[in-house]
Design a protein around this motif. Structure first.
Motif, PDB file in Angstrom:
ATOM      1  N   GLN A  78       0.824  -1.205   0.000  1.00 63.04           N
ATOM      2  CA  GLN A  78       0.000   0.000   0.000  1.00 63.04           C
ATOM      3  C   GLN A  78       0.860   1.258   0.000  1.00 63.04           C
ATOM      4  OE1 GLN A  78      -2.632  -0.246   3.353  1.00 63.04           O
ATOM      5  NE2 GLN A  78      -3.501  -2.213   2.728  1.00 63.04           N
ATOM      6  N   LEU A  79       1.905   1.250   0.811  1.00 68.03           N
ATOM      7  CA  LEU A  79       2.773   2.421   0.884  1.00 68.03           C
ATOM      8  C   LEU A  79       3.532   2.648  -0.416  1.00 68.03           C
ATOM      9  CD1 LEU A  79       4.279   2.040   4.478  1.00 68.03           C
ATOM     10  CD2 LEU A  79       2.377   3.478   3.744  1.00 68.03           C
ATOM     11  N   MET A  80       3.962   1.571  -1.054  1.00 69.58           N
ATOM     12  CA  MET A  80       4.741   1.702  -2.287  1.00 69.58           C
ATOM     13  C   MET A  80       3.906   2.207  -3.455  1.00 69.58           C
ATOM     14  SD  MET A  80       7.125  -1.703  -1.890  1.00 69.58           S
ATOM     15  CE  MET A  80       7.905  -1.542  -3.500  1.00 69.58           C
ATOM     16  N   ALA A  81       2.597   2.214  -3.295  1.00 73.85           N
ATOM     17  CA  ALA A  81       1.724   2.771  -4.332  1.00 73.85           C
ATOM     18  C   ALA A  81       1.577   4.280  -4.201  1.00 73.85           C
ATOM     19  CB  ALA A  81       0.344   2.113  -4.267  1.00 73.85           C
ATOM     20  N   LEU A  82       2.140   4.866  -3.141  1.00 79.45           N
ATOM     21  CA  LEU A  82       1.999   6.296  -2.898  1.00 79.45           C
ATOM     22  C   LEU A  82       3.211   7.058  -3.446  1.00 79.45           C
ATOM     23  CD1 LEU A  82       0.825   6.185   0.826  1.00 79.45           C
ATOM     24  CD2 LEU A  82      -0.613   6.345  -1.218  1.00 79.45           C
ATOM     25  N   PRO A  83       3.001   8.066  -4.310  1.00 88.75           N
ATOM     26  CA  PRO A  83       4.137   8.859  -4.814  1.00 88.75           C
ATOM     27  C   PRO A  83       4.939   9.509  -3.696  1.00 88.75           C
ATOM     28  CG  PRO A  83       2.174   9.282  -6.133  1.00 88.75           C
ATOM     29  CD  PRO A  83       1.735   8.449  -4.961  1.00 88.75           C
ATOM     30  N   ARG A  84       4.265   9.958  -2.623  1.00 94.41           N
ATOM     31  CA  ARG A  84       4.998  10.622  -1.543  1.00 94.41           C
ATOM     32  C   ARG A  84       5.942   9.658  -0.825  1.00 94.41           C
ATOM     33  NH1 ARG A  84      -0.298  10.476   0.190  1.00 94.41           N
ATOM     34  NH2 ARG A  84      -0.754   9.162   1.994  1.00 94.41           N
ATOM     35  N   PHE A  85       5.612   8.355  -0.832  1.00 96.61           N
ATOM     36  CA  PHE A  85       6.525   7.369  -0.249  1.00 96.61           C
ATOM     37  C   PHE A  85       7.850   7.374  -1.011  1.00 96.61           C
ATOM     38  CE2 PHE A  85       8.396   3.136  -0.551  1.00 96.61           C
ATOM     39  CZ  PHE A  85       8.620   2.835   0.780  1.00 96.61           C
ATOM     40  N   TRP A  86       7.783   7.365  -2.336  1.00 93.95           N
ATOM     41  CA  TRP A  86       8.999   7.308  -3.138  1.00 93.95           C
ATOM     42  C   TRP A  86       9.773   8.624  -3.062  1.00 93.95           C
ATOM     43  CZ3 TRP A  86      10.768   2.814  -4.331  1.00 93.95           C
ATOM     44  CH2 TRP A  86       9.870   1.734  -4.467  1.00 93.95           C
ATOM     45  N   ALA A  87       9.048   9.745  -3.037  1.00 98.04           N
ATOM     46  CA  ALA A  87       9.740  11.032  -2.904  1.00 98.04           C
ATOM     47  C   ALA A  87      10.485  11.107  -1.576  1.00 98.04           C
ATOM     48  CB  ALA A  87       8.737  12.173  -3.030  1.00 98.04           C
ATOM     49  N   MET A  88       9.827  10.648  -0.505  1.00 97.52           N
ATOM     50  CA  MET A  88      10.461  10.650   0.806  1.00 97.52           C
ATOM     51  C   MET A  88      11.645   9.690   0.836  1.00 97.52           C
ATOM     52  SD  MET A  88       8.685   9.902   4.507  1.00 97.52           S
ATOM     53  CE  MET A  88       7.150  10.602   3.882  1.00 97.52           C
ATOM     54  N   LEU A  89      11.472   8.530   0.241  1.00 93.98           N
ATOM     55  CA  LEU A  89      12.533   7.530   0.209  1.00 93.98           C
ATOM     56  C   LEU A  89      13.766   8.074  -0.511  1.00 93.98           C
ATOM     57  CD1 LEU A  89      13.317   4.558   0.812  1.00 93.98           C
ATOM     58  CD2 LEU A  89      12.442   4.000  -1.453  1.00 93.98           C
ATOM     59  N   ILE A  90      13.565   8.687  -1.680  1.00 95.47           N
ATOM     60  CA  ILE A  90      14.684   9.249  -2.438  1.00 95.47           C
ATOM     61  C   ILE A  90      15.380  10.336  -1.628  1.00 95.47           C
ATOM     62  CG2 ILE A  90      15.274  10.625  -4.474  1.00 95.47           C
ATOM     63  CD1 ILE A  90      13.031   9.089  -5.947  1.00 95.47           C
ATOM     64  N   ALA A  91      14.587  11.182  -0.954  1.00 97.84           N
ATOM     65  CA  ALA A  91      15.172  12.259  -0.147  1.00 97.84           C
ATOM     66  C   ALA A  91      16.101  11.711   0.926  1.00 97.84           C
ATOM     67  CB  ALA A  91      14.054  13.094   0.478  1.00 97.84           C
ATOM     68  N   PHE A  92      15.668  10.689   1.644  1.00 97.32           N
ATOM     69  CA  PHE A  92      16.477  10.155   2.734  1.00 97.32           C
ATOM     70  C   PHE A  92      17.651   9.314   2.227  1.00 97.32           C
ATOM     71  CE2 PHE A  92      12.653  11.090   5.338  1.00 97.32           C
ATOM     72  CZ  PHE A  92      13.276  11.921   6.254  1.00 97.32           C
ATOM     73  N   VAL A  93      17.489   8.669   1.071  1.00 96.64           N
ATOM     74  CA  VAL A  93      18.617   7.934   0.482  1.00 96.64           C
ATOM     75  C   VAL A  93      19.737   8.909   0.126  1.00 96.64           C
ATOM     76  CG1 VAL A  93      19.367   6.670  -1.570  1.00 96.64           C
ATOM     77  CG2 VAL A  93      17.323   5.930  -0.346  1.00 96.64           C
ATOM     78  N   LEU A  94      19.400  10.001  -0.576  1.00 97.96           N
ATOM     79  CA  LEU A  94      20.411  10.979  -0.970  1.00 97.96           C
ATOM     80  C   LEU A  94      21.012  11.680   0.249  1.00 97.96           C
ATOM     81  CD1 LEU A  94      18.671  12.584  -4.085  1.00 97.96           C
ATOM     82  CD2 LEU A  94      20.434  10.811  -4.040  1.00 97.96           C
ATOM     83  N   TYR A  95      20.160  11.989   1.220  1.00100.29           N
ATOM     84  CA  TYR A  95      20.657  12.658   2.422  1.00100.29           C
ATOM     85  C   TYR A  95      21.610  11.742   3.197  1.00100.29           C
ATOM     86  CZ  TYR A  95      20.680  15.228   6.829  1.00100.29           C
ATOM     87  OH  TYR A  95      21.070  15.923   7.941  1.00100.29           O
ATOM     88  N   SER A  96      21.273  10.478   3.297  1.00 96.21           N
ATOM     89  CA  SER A  96      22.130   9.535   4.017  1.00 96.21           C
ATOM     90  C   SER A  96      23.483   9.388   3.338  1.00 96.21           C
ATOM     91  CB  SER A  96      21.437   8.168   4.115  1.00 96.21           C
ATOM     92  OG  SER A  96      20.263   8.255   4.885  1.00 96.21           O
ATOM     93  N   ALA A  97      23.480   9.332   2.004  1.00 95.72           N
ATOM     94  CA  ALA A  97      24.746   9.253   1.269  1.00 95.72           C
ATOM     95  C   ALA A  97      25.590  10.503   1.520  1.00 95.72           C
ATOM     96  CB  ALA A  97      24.471   9.083  -0.220  1.00 95.72           C
ATOM     97  N   LEU A  98      24.945  11.658   1.486  1.00 99.87           N
ATOM     98  CA  LEU A  98      25.640  12.921   1.735  1.00 99.87           C
ATOM     99  C   LEU A  98      26.282  12.948   3.114  1.00 99.87           C
ATOM    100  CD1 LEU A  98      26.152  16.050   1.488  1.00 99.87           C
ATOM    101  CD2 LEU A  98      23.776  16.344   2.223  1.00 99.87           C
ATOM    102  N   ILE A  99      25.499  12.619   4.140  1.00 99.24           N
ATOM    103  CA  ILE A  99      25.996  12.703   5.513  1.00 99.24           C
ATOM    104  C   ILE A  99      27.126  11.723   5.762  1.00 99.24           C
ATOM    105  CG2 ILE A  99      25.369  12.324   7.924  1.00 99.24           C
ATOM    106  CD1 ILE A  99      24.460  14.989   6.713  1.00 99.24           C
ATOM    107  N   ALA A 100      26.987  10.504   5.247  1.00 98.70           N
ATOM    108  CA  ALA A 100      28.032   9.498   5.469  1.00 98.70           C
ATOM    109  C   ALA A 100      29.334   9.902   4.787  1.00 98.70           C
ATOM    110  CB  ALA A 100      27.560   8.140   4.964  1.00 98.70           C
ATOM    111  N   ALA A 101      29.246  10.333   3.533  1.00 98.18           N
ATOM    112  CA  ALA A 101      30.456  10.745   2.823  1.00 98.18           C
ATOM    113  C   ALA A 101      31.119  11.932   3.516  1.00 98.18           C
ATOM    114  CB  ALA A 101      30.114  11.100   1.380  1.00 98.18           C
ATOM    115  N   LEU A 102      30.307  12.860   3.966  1.00100.61           N
ATOM    116  CA  LEU A 102      30.835  14.053   4.619  1.00100.61           C
ATOM    117  C   LEU A 102      31.453  13.735   5.967  1.00100.61           C
ATOM    118  CD1 LEU A 102      31.072  17.164   4.692  1.00100.61           C
ATOM    119  CD2 LEU A 102      28.818  17.179   5.785  1.00100.61           C
TER     120      LEU A 102
END
Length: 416
Positions: free
Chosen positions: A227-251
């Protein structure tokens, strides 16, 4: 279930609630400080003593973070099934064992193997399982408990970066690792073993937790995720936290070498990084003072944007002591509030059911990105001959993560 159906927040945690929050917070401070923040301080001594390359050292960290991401979902399921005490106690014991073995190894293969085990320790001891414990035991009061816990946990870098550096300078890097292992063995494991033991846990949860949360069972996790994966906001939120996590770890794991490479002395670097903890706490105090007047979605939009500014400062300005302190202040403020946003955004925008399971599923790819980022940044550093290109890439990641979170929607949209 969306934000419109969540119960009103309760402010009083009660005596037992405060005991749980404060003891877990103390363990979080030590776990973050010894298992996570300390790593970057060992990179240069290990390069000098063992002759290993920076990329190879960060490769072990990447393996650990990758395993942490892959372990996040099983850990979440176990905690939803009432096994928090076992999960977090074993995690602290495992973290202590890894630090002790790290202190005596001269083999890169052993180093990689123990950091794979460290990944399990990270997934079992850091914020996500602690958030799940508070969400399960405090019910409607979980946001107040999470905020209070992170006020103390946010001082981990302030306490343990200077402490670890002092131990390295006084004793040597191997002996410093033994000291960190003892912290996890004698302090964190003891807290998780004794504080999380609650014979009345089941009845307390049935009284405190909202009816919908009682009804959530791990068995329904697959249907809920569909049900959650059918929601566009789920994917937008997921992408946001994936990119943010990569940024923070590298930094985070390249910040010390970056500042050394730009000519800053170690006392200035330690002083600048020590600003991060207090600014994390300051950001959380501001958010807590605003209470229900600022939703997690609005707070998230602000801090994602603030992180873009912080990265632009580090990239575009010469790295003087003032710039380093200013960057760490911006970074600390944004990352401090982001911790609370990350802990509360799923119930606000998506669902309050099966908190630990949904969080584990959602942040698994984010942790995988966190695992890859330090190693990728090290390779980019070696290829480009410096950190300018690395910083440019990190600015782009910050901008894309902010854009994705802005597209995730508001609580009002989520409820429609």
């Amino acid at each position: 279930m969306t934000a419109s159906s969540l119960p009103p927040s309760a402010t009083g945690l009660g005596r037992q609630g405060w005991i749980l929050v404060l003891t877990l917070a103390s363990a979080q401070l030590v776990s973050w400080g010894s298992l996570f923040y300390s790593f970057s301080l060992f990179v240069v001594p290990m390069e000098q003593d063992l002759g290993w390359s920076r990329a190879s050292i960060n490769g072990a960290l990447s393996i650990g973070l990758l395993v942490s991401g892959l372990t996040a979902l099983p850990v979440g399921i176990a905690i939803d099934r009432g096994r928090a005490r076992l999960v977090m106690t074993v995690g602290s014991l495992l973290g202590a064992a890894v630090l002790a073995i790290w202190a005596v190894t001269d083999s890169i293969f052993v180093f990689y193997a123990i950091w794979a085990l460290m990944g399990v320790a990270l997934a079992s001891t850091l914020y996500e399982p602690a958030f799940a414990v508070l969400a399960g035991r405090l019910g409607a009061r979980y946001r107040a408990g999470i905020t209070a816990m992170t006020l103390i946990g946010g001082l981990a870098s302030t306490a343990f970066i200077p402490l670890t550096q002092l131990m390295i300078e006084l004793w040597g890097w191997r002996e410093a690792l033994v000291g960190l292992a003892l912290w996890n063995l004698l302090f964190c494991a003891a807290i998780h073993l004794f504080v999380l033991r609650d014979p009345n846990r089941k009845s307390a949860r049935q009284q405190d937790v909202p009816e919908t949360r009682q009804a959530a069972k791990p068995a329904g996790g697959k249907a809920l995720m569909r049900q959650l994966m059918a929601l566009p906001r789920f994917w937008a939120m997921l992408i946001a936290f994936v990119l943010y996590s990569a940024l923070i770890a590298a930094l985070l794991f390249h910040l010390v070498p970056l500042m050394i490479g730009r000519g800053l002395p170690m006392p200035v670097i330690i002083g600048a990084m020590s600003v991060i903890g207090p600014m994390q706490v300051a950001g959380r105090i501001v958010l807590m003072s605003l209470g229900r007047r600022m939703s997690s979605a609005v707070a998230g939009r602000i801090v994602f944007s603030l992180m873009v500014l912080a990265m632009a400062v580090l990239w575009l300005l010469p790295t003087t002591a003032a710039v380093a302190i200013g960057f760490c202040a911006l970074y600390g403020t944004a990352n401090g509030v982001m911790t609370i946003v990350r802990a509360t955004i799923v119930p606000e925008l998506l669902t309050s059911e099966a908190y630990a399971t949904v969080n584990g599923a959602m942040y698994m790819p984010a942790t995988v990105a966190k695992a890859i980022a330090p190693f990728a940044a090290a390779l980019l550093w070696e290829w480009s001959g410096g950190y300018d290109v690395v910083l440019m890439v990190l600015v782009v990641l910050a901008a894309l993560s902010a854009l994705s979170f802005w597209l995730a929607g508001t609580p009002a949209q989520a409820a429609e």
